[in-house]
Design an enzyme around this catalytic site. Structure first.
Site, PDB file in Angstrom:
ATOM      1  CB  ILE A  13      40.322  41.614  34.539  1.00  0.00           C
ATOM      2  CG1 ILE A  13      39.062  41.433  33.921  1.00  0.00           C
ATOM      3  CG2 ILE A  13      40.693  43.234  34.908  1.00  0.00           C
ATOM      4  CD1 ILE A  13      37.877  41.805  35.038  1.00  0.00           C
ATOM      5  CG  LEU A  36      47.877  27.976  33.858  1.00  0.00           C
ATOM      6  CD1 LEU A  36      49.214  27.190  33.313  1.00  0.00           C
ATOM      7  CD2 LEU A  36      47.792  29.090  32.792  1.00  0.00           C
ATOM      8  CB  THR A 126      32.553  41.898  41.595  1.00  0.00           C
ATOM      9  OG1 THR A 126      31.267  42.105  41.078  1.00  0.00           O
ATOM     10  CG2 THR A 126      32.318  40.975  42.552  1.00  0.00           C
ATOM     11  CG  ASP A 127      29.008  45.650  40.057  1.00  0.00           C
ATOM     12  OD1 ASP A 127      29.354  44.479  39.770  1.00  0.00           O
ATOM     13  OD2 ASP A 127      28.504  46.260  39.343  1.00  0.00           O
ATOM     14  CD  GLU A 128      28.186  39.720  39.542  1.00  0.00           C
ATOM     15  OE1 GLU A 128      27.867  38.653  40.219  1.00  0.00           O
ATOM     16  OE2 GLU A 128      28.837  40.029  38.598  1.00  0.00           O
ATOM     17  CE1 TYR A 150      32.946  36.142  41.060  1.00  0.00           C
ATOM     18  CE2 TYR A 150      31.163  37.145  40.626  1.00  0.00           C
ATOM     19  CZ  TYR A 150      32.500  37.244  40.706  1.00  0.00           C
ATOM     20  OH  TYR A 150      33.242  38.197  40.267  1.00  0.00           O
ATOM     21  CE  LYS A 154      36.144  38.836  43.640  1.00  0.00           C
ATOM     22  NZ  LYS A 154      37.413  38.580  43.453  1.00  0.00           N
ATOM     23  CG  ASN A 180      35.964  44.710  33.548  1.00  0.00           C
ATOM     24  OD1 ASN A 180      37.208  44.726  33.552  1.00  0.00           O
ATOM     25  ND2 ASN A 180      35.084  45.046  34.525  1.00  0.00           N
ATOM     26  N   PRO A 205      21.460  32.324  23.880  1.00  0.00           N
ATOM     27  CG  PRO A 205      22.527  31.021  25.650  1.00  0.00           C
ATOM     28  CD  PRO A 205      22.803  31.719  24.299  1.00  0.00           C
ATOM     29  CE1 TYR A 207      21.619  32.390  30.540  1.00  0.00           C
ATOM     30  CE2 TYR A 207      22.169  33.347  32.466  1.00  0.00           C
ATOM     31  CZ  TYR A 207      22.512  32.337  31.611  1.00  0.00           C
ATOM     32  OH  TYR A 207      23.566  31.824  31.605  1.00  0.00           O
ATOM     33  CG  ASN A 249      21.461  40.935  30.317  1.00  0.00           C
ATOM     34  OD1 ASN A 249      22.316  42.034  30.645  1.00  0.00           O
ATOM     35  ND2 ASN A 249      20.956  40.091  31.300  1.00  0.00           N
TER      36      ASN A 249
HETATM   37  P1  NAD Z   1      38.774  34.927  34.893  1.00  0.00           P
HETATM   38  O1  NAD Z   1      37.851  34.017  35.434  1.00  0.00           O
HETATM   39  O2  NAD Z   1      38.768  35.315  33.332  1.00  0.00           O
HETATM   40  O3  NAD Z   1      40.134  34.774  35.348  1.00  0.00           O
HETATM   41  C1  NAD Z   1      40.409  34.314  36.401  1.00  0.00           C
HETATM   42  C2  NAD Z   1      41.867  33.736  36.486  1.00  0.00           C
HETATM   43  O4  NAD Z   1      42.148  33.493  37.846  1.00  0.00           O
HETATM   44  C3  NAD Z   1      41.996  32.463  35.370  1.00  0.00           C
HETATM   45  O5  NAD Z   1      43.272  32.773  34.767  1.00  0.00           O
HETATM   46  C4  NAD Z   1      42.488  31.411  36.678  1.00  0.00           C
HETATM   47  O6  NAD Z   1      43.058  30.457  35.903  1.00  0.00           O
HETATM   48  C5  NAD Z   1      42.794  32.056  37.847  1.00  0.00           C
HETATM   49  N1  NAD Z   1      42.756  31.337  38.995  1.00  0.00           N
HETATM   50  C6  NAD Z   1      41.607  30.825  39.413  1.00  0.00           C
HETATM   51  N2  NAD Z   1      41.730  30.089  40.640  1.00  0.00           N
HETATM   52  C7  NAD Z   1      43.150  30.273  41.046  1.00  0.00           C
HETATM   53  C8  NAD Z   1      43.774  30.000  41.820  1.00  0.00           C
HETATM   54  N3  NAD Z   1      43.413  29.529  43.108  1.00  0.00           N
HETATM   55  N4  NAD Z   1      44.989  30.634  42.021  1.00  0.00           N
HETATM   56  C9  NAD Z   1      45.724  31.153  40.898  1.00  0.00           C
HETATM   57  N5  NAD Z   1      44.826  31.538  39.779  1.00  0.00           N
HETATM   58  C10 NAD Z   1      43.707  31.088  39.973  1.00  0.00           C
HETATM   59  O7  NAD Z   1      38.391  36.241  35.561  1.00  0.00           O
HETATM   60  P2  NAD Z   1      38.333  37.655  35.209  1.00  0.00           P
HETATM   61  O8  NAD Z   1      37.061  38.142  34.752  1.00  0.00           O
HETATM   62  O9  NAD Z   1      39.443  38.214  34.577  1.00  0.00           O
HETATM   63  O10 NAD Z   1      38.203  38.421  36.663  1.00  0.00           O
HETATM   64  C11 NAD Z   1      39.335  38.750  37.378  1.00  0.00           C
HETATM   65  C12 NAD Z   1      38.883  39.505  38.696  1.00  0.00           C
HETATM   66  O11 NAD Z   1      38.125  40.479  38.580  1.00  0.00           O
HETATM   67  C13 NAD Z   1      38.004  38.565  39.625  1.00  0.00           C
HETATM   68  O12 NAD Z   1      38.376  38.631  40.857  1.00  0.00           O
HETATM   69  C14 NAD Z   1      36.546  38.978  39.466  1.00  0.00           C
HETATM   70  O13 NAD Z   1      35.891  38.741  40.607  1.00  0.00           O
HETATM   71  C15 NAD Z   1      36.983  40.391  39.332  1.00  0.00           C
HETATM   72  N6  NAD Z   1      35.640  41.253  38.373  1.00  0.00           N
HETATM   73  C16 NAD Z   1      35.536  40.741  37.146  1.00  0.00           C
HETATM   74  C17 NAD Z   1      34.643  41.512  36.505  1.00  0.00           C
HETATM   75  C18 NAD Z   1      34.345  41.028  35.183  1.00  0.00           C
HETATM   76  O14 NAD Z   1      33.099  41.343  34.628  1.00  0.00           O
HETATM   77  N7  NAD Z   1      34.990  40.151  34.330  1.00  0.00           N
HETATM   78  C19 NAD Z   1      33.940  42.457  37.141  1.00  0.00           C
HETATM   79  C20 NAD Z   1      34.369  43.017  38.222  1.00  0.00           C
HETATM   80  C21 NAD Z   1      35.317  42.169  38.923  1.00  0.00           C
HETATM   81  P1  TYD Z   2      27.594  37.479  32.725  1.00  0.00           P
HETATM   82  O1  TYD Z   2      28.390  37.793  31.702  1.00  0.00           O
HETATM   83  O2  TYD Z   2      27.677  35.960  33.360  1.00  0.00           O
HETATM   84  O3  TYD Z   2      28.147  38.378  34.019  1.00  0.00           O
HETATM   85  P2  TYD Z   2      27.284  38.604  35.439  1.00  0.00           P
HETATM   86  O4  TYD Z   2      26.481  37.542  35.927  1.00  0.00           O
HETATM   87  O5  TYD Z   2      28.676  38.714  36.522  1.00  0.00           O
HETATM   88  O6  TYD Z   2      26.489  39.993  35.550  1.00  0.00           O
HETATM   89  O7  TYD Z   2      26.007  37.835  32.484  1.00  0.00           O
HETATM   90  C1  TYD Z   2      25.679  39.217  32.360  1.00  0.00           C
HETATM   91  C2  TYD Z   2      24.254  39.098  32.161  1.00  0.00           C
HETATM   92  O8  TYD Z   2      23.990  38.411  30.986  1.00  0.00           O
HETATM   93  C3  TYD Z   2      23.465  38.676  33.320  1.00  0.00           C
HETATM   94  O9  TYD Z   2      22.238  39.489  33.669  1.00  0.00           O
HETATM   95  C4  TYD Z   2      23.086  37.063  32.789  1.00  0.00           C
HETATM   96  C5  TYD Z   2      22.929  37.371  31.359  1.00  0.00           C
HETATM   97  N1  TYD Z   2      23.285  36.123  30.439  1.00  0.00           N
HETATM   98  C6  TYD Z   2      22.284  35.697  29.506  1.00  0.00           C
HETATM   99  O10 TYD Z   2      21.267  36.396  29.362  1.00  0.00           O
HETATM  100  N2  TYD Z   2      22.683  34.791  28.736  1.00  0.00           N
HETATM  101  C7  TYD Z   2      23.921  34.202  28.996  1.00  0.00           C
HETATM  102  O11 TYD Z   2      24.113  33.015  28.139  1.00  0.00           O
HETATM  103  C8  TYD Z   2      24.891  34.637  29.816  1.00  0.00           C
HETATM  104  C9  TYD Z   2      26.179  33.846  30.032  1.00  0.00           C
HETATM  105  C10 TYD Z   2      24.419  35.592  30.604  1.00  0.00           C
END
Ligand code: NAD
Ligand code: TYD
Length: 343
Positions: A13, A36, A126-128, A150, A154, A180, A205, A207, A249
């Site tokens: 993101i 990284l 996050t909504d989590e 996790y 957060k 996202n 896989p 879940y 899912n």
């Molecule tokens: P991601 O895991 O793809 O990216 C995280 C980035 O942070 C990576 O590039 C990693 O190298 C960097 N990072 C990790 N530890 C670090 C540190 N100590 N210092 C500097 N950089 C560091 O995650 P994402 O999916 O892009 O999520 C970004 C943010 O959005 C997170 O805070 C996550 O909680 C939040 N978020 C994600 C989702 C989702 O669906 N992916 C939804 C809601 C909120």
């Molecule tokens: P995930 O993308 O890990 O996001 P989050 O845990 O933040 O919701 O998982 C999304 C949903 O998909 C979650 O209910 C777990 C399920 N899931 C599977 O069923 N199989 C998989 O291999 C993964 C990675 C997730």
């Protein structure tokens, strides 16, 4: 706010938000900071580097000297924090790095925002943090009740933000978004993991029975919501971001099978590795941010289709990751006993 520090710029993101800023604000200088980790890749920022308005620093957000040095030398005016350990499954194996980055790291950024009198910090959450809801939707008033290491990490960051604003008046805004999807998502999360495997005709896989509900948001809409909250949100407040796109899912897996023309036999239902920590349903009420003039611009089905197309057209990006030894060993350790010969 012309010079913005985006932490986590090499991740999913964060990199999309850098792209969003560079496209929508022609005068904006974007400064990236990223540790990284396994989830952050230089290849994710290749196109950003070509703009001439993006500068990257490798480093960790919990290193206060690194953060201070960048803020001073680049004359940073605001921070948008995406840096995080972000995968629930990994947090169930070992949560220590989650606490370091998602709690301590956020506290360091808040302190830097205060010390250098930045105009704003936006903390991406996050909504989590709300836990799971069977009926109704999460509003910003819903008490936080995280269920995994996790989401607890957060929530810890969110509480640091809240306390910093109350104690010192730090101008921090928090956003909380649903799941996202879109380009450049690390292929361990449900959608890119399943899409990349289905492209290769491999089993996916699922879940349990796949009945868990997630509230999906296209990454560009999330970026637009974050930007709106950064510029129009009130310091100390929380804003939910959502697109009203709930599905199970199992349903979303069927959509992927259909978009990629793959048979149902590629679904492998497995014992739920998250056990009792697996949240059943997320559902976001984003009316607070919508009342301030933001709305999502993408329909779920067309955004999903273009996301699948992006992974088909950008195999160079995800194959570089899925062929790395650390990716292969995570998949083997976590899913090996279920996928066996089909790893
Ligand atoms: P991601 O895991 O793809 O990216 C995280 C980035 O942070 C990576 O590039 C990693 O190298 C960097 N990072 C990790 N530890 C670090 C540190 N100590 N210092 C500097 N950089 C560091 O995650 P994402 O999916 O892009 O999520 C970004 C943010 O959005 C997170 O805070 C996550 O909680 C939040 N978020 C994600 C989702 C989702 O669906 N992916 C939804 C809601 C909120
Ligand atoms: P995930 O993308 O890990 O996001 P989050 O845990 O933040 O919701 O998982 C999304 C949903 O998909 C979650 O209910 C777990 C399920 N899931 C599977 O069923 N199989 C998989 O291999 C993964 C990675 C997730």
């Amino acid at each position: 706010m012309n010079t913005i520090l985006v932490t986590g710029s090499a991740g999913f993101i964060g990199s999309n938000y850098c792209r969003y800023l560079l496209k929508n604000y022609p005068d904006c200088i974007v400064v990236g900071l990223d540790a990284l980790t396994y989830a952050g890749n230089l290849s994710t920022m290749q196109d950003l580097q070509l703009t001439g308005r993006f500068r990257f620093y490798p480093g960790r957000i919990q290193d206060d000297c690194v953060v201070a040095g960048i803020i001073q030398s680049e004359k940073v005016e605001a921070i948008v924090n995406f840096a995080a350990e972000s995968h629930n499954d990994r947090s169930l194996m070992d949560a220590s790095s989650f606490i370091q980055t998602d709690v301590t790291g956020v506290a360091v950024l808040l302190e830097a925002t205060r010390k250098f009198q930045l105009k704003r910090m936006l903390h991406v959450s996050t909504d989590e943090v709300y836990g799971s809801v069977d009926d109704g939707r999460f509003t910003e008033q819903t008490p936080i009740a995280p269920n995994t290491p996790y989401s607890a990490s957060k929530a810890g960051g969110d509480l640091q933000a809240r306390a910093h604003h109350i104690a010192y008046g730090t101008p921090v805004v928090v956003t909380r978004c649903g799941n996202n999807f879109g380009p450049f998502q690390y292929p361990e999360k449900l959608l890119p993991f399943f899409i990349s495997r289905l492209i290769d005709h491999k089993k996916v896989p699922l879940y349990g029975d796949g009945s868990q509900v997630r509230d999906w948001v296209y990454v560009e809409d999330h970026c637009g919501g974050i930007d709106h909250a950064l510029r129009h949100g009130n310091p100390g407040e929380v804003y939910n971001i959502g697109s009203d796109a709930e599905c199970t899912n199992l349903e979303i897996t069927h959509m992927l099978l259909s978009l990629l023309n793959r048979p149902e036999s590629l679904i492998r239902s497995i014992e739920d590795p998250r056990g009792g920590a697996h949240d059943r349903r997320y559902s976001i009420d984003a009316s607070k941010l919508k009342a301030m003039g933001w709305s999502p611009a993408h329909a779920f089905s067309s955004a999903l289709e273009s996301t699948v197309r992006w992974y088909l057209e950008n195999e160079w990006w995800w194959r570089e990751i899925t062929s790395k030894p650390d990716y292969l060993s995570f998949i083997k350790n976590y899913y090996g006993r279920y996928l066996q010969s089909d790893l």
